[in-house]
Design a protein around this motif. Structure first.
Motif, PDB file in Angstrom:
ATOM      1  N   LEU A   9       0.863  -1.176   0.000  1.00  0.00           N
ATOM      2  CA  LEU A   9       0.000   0.000   0.000  1.00  0.00           C
ATOM      3  C   LEU A   9       0.901   1.227   0.000  1.00  0.00           C
ATOM      4  O   LEU A   9       1.371   1.688   1.031  1.00  0.00           O
ATOM      5  N   ASP A  78      -8.262  -0.524  -0.412  1.00  0.00           N
ATOM      6  CA  ASP A  78      -7.011  -1.113   0.080  1.00  0.00           C
ATOM      7  C   ASP A  78      -6.922  -2.589  -0.311  1.00  0.00           C
ATOM      8  O   ASP A  78      -5.861  -3.087  -0.691  1.00  0.00           O
ATOM      9  N   TRP A  82      -4.077  -4.215  -2.677  1.00  0.00           N
ATOM     10  CA  TRP A  82      -3.211  -5.267  -2.115  1.00  0.00           C
ATOM     11  C   TRP A  82      -3.248  -6.535  -2.960  1.00  0.00           C
ATOM     12  O   TRP A  82      -2.234  -7.212  -3.121  1.00  0.00           O
ATOM     13  N   SER A 165      -2.948  -1.155   6.255  1.00  0.00           N
ATOM     14  CA  SER A 165      -4.135  -0.520   5.684  1.00  0.00           C
ATOM     15  C   SER A 165      -4.395   0.823   6.357  1.00  0.00           C
ATOM     16  O   SER A 165      -4.557   0.913   7.573  1.00  0.00           O
TER      17      SER A 165
END
Length: 218
Positions: A9, A78, A82, A165
């Protein structure tokens, strides 16, 4: 077959970071929490914390967070990043809403607090709450459930995802039961012992559940 590698991220660009700030300001955050029904023997006990806390929060709305999901759209995004698009944000959002709606309810309980602890990088004071074992067990079950949800969404290295996250916003791997009450009255802030306070909590609930997709009145 080679194992899929997760995407890191990455830090957003200035433009996307600004958009994210706007998103967080407008979109409600989703948490599993227990509302505070009472502190001490009356209002004066809570107001007494004003000796240490600046801008003491109103008692209505105080809560014990069990699990923080954050802005649903950010969390789903997120997941999509990912998994490098293997799981779409739409799919992640749908599965997360279904999981949240299926969570059991933790019954009301009584706890106690006798210390203000520093949270949010030093900008928030919270009453550290001594909770019964079943409450800790329930919180652990929520984290385990989140792991299962993410496994089903094809998120690998789940622990790394949870800590990375931005939506989930985890700063520490361990849960400290607390009720945020305001800003420290002095800086740098340190933990402060206070007179013991009895804490009464209502049943667990999903904050801002009415804003979840498909809620009808959201």
């Amino acid at each position: 077959m080679a194992k899929q590698r997760s995407a890191r991220l990455r830090a957003p660009s200035p433009a996307s970071a600004q958009a994210a700030v706007v998103s967080r300001a407008l979109a409600p955050r989703i948490t599993v929490e227990m509302p505070v029904l009472g502190i001490g023997s009356g209002p004066a006990d809570y107001e007494g914390l004003g000796r240490f806390v600046r801008a003491l929060r109103r008692p209505v709305g105080l809560h014990l967070t069990l699990l923080h999901i954050g802005v649903l759209a950010d969390f789903a995004r997120d997941v999509e990043v990912w998994t490098r698009g293997t799981t779409s944000a739409a799919r992640a959002s749908e599965a997360t809403v279904a999981w949240l709606r299926g969570l059991p309810v933790l019954e009301p309980f009584s706890g106690s607090a006798g210390r203000l602890v520093v949270l949010g990088g030093g900008g928030v004071y919270g009453l550290e709450v001594a909770v019964p074992g079943p409450v800790r067990d329930f919180q652990v079950s929520l984290v385990e459930g989140l792991h299962g949800l993410l496994d089903g969404l094809l998120v690998d290295n789940v622990d790394d995802f949870i800590l990375g996250s931005r939506a989930l916003g985890y700063r520490y791997p361990r849960w400290t039961p607390h009720v945020a009450v305001g800003r420290p009255g002095a800086y740098p802030a340190t933990a402060v012992e206070v007179a013991p306070l009895r804490m009464e909590f209502g049943p667990s609930q999903i904050r801002n559940a009415r804003f979840l997709p498909g809620s009808g009145d959201g």
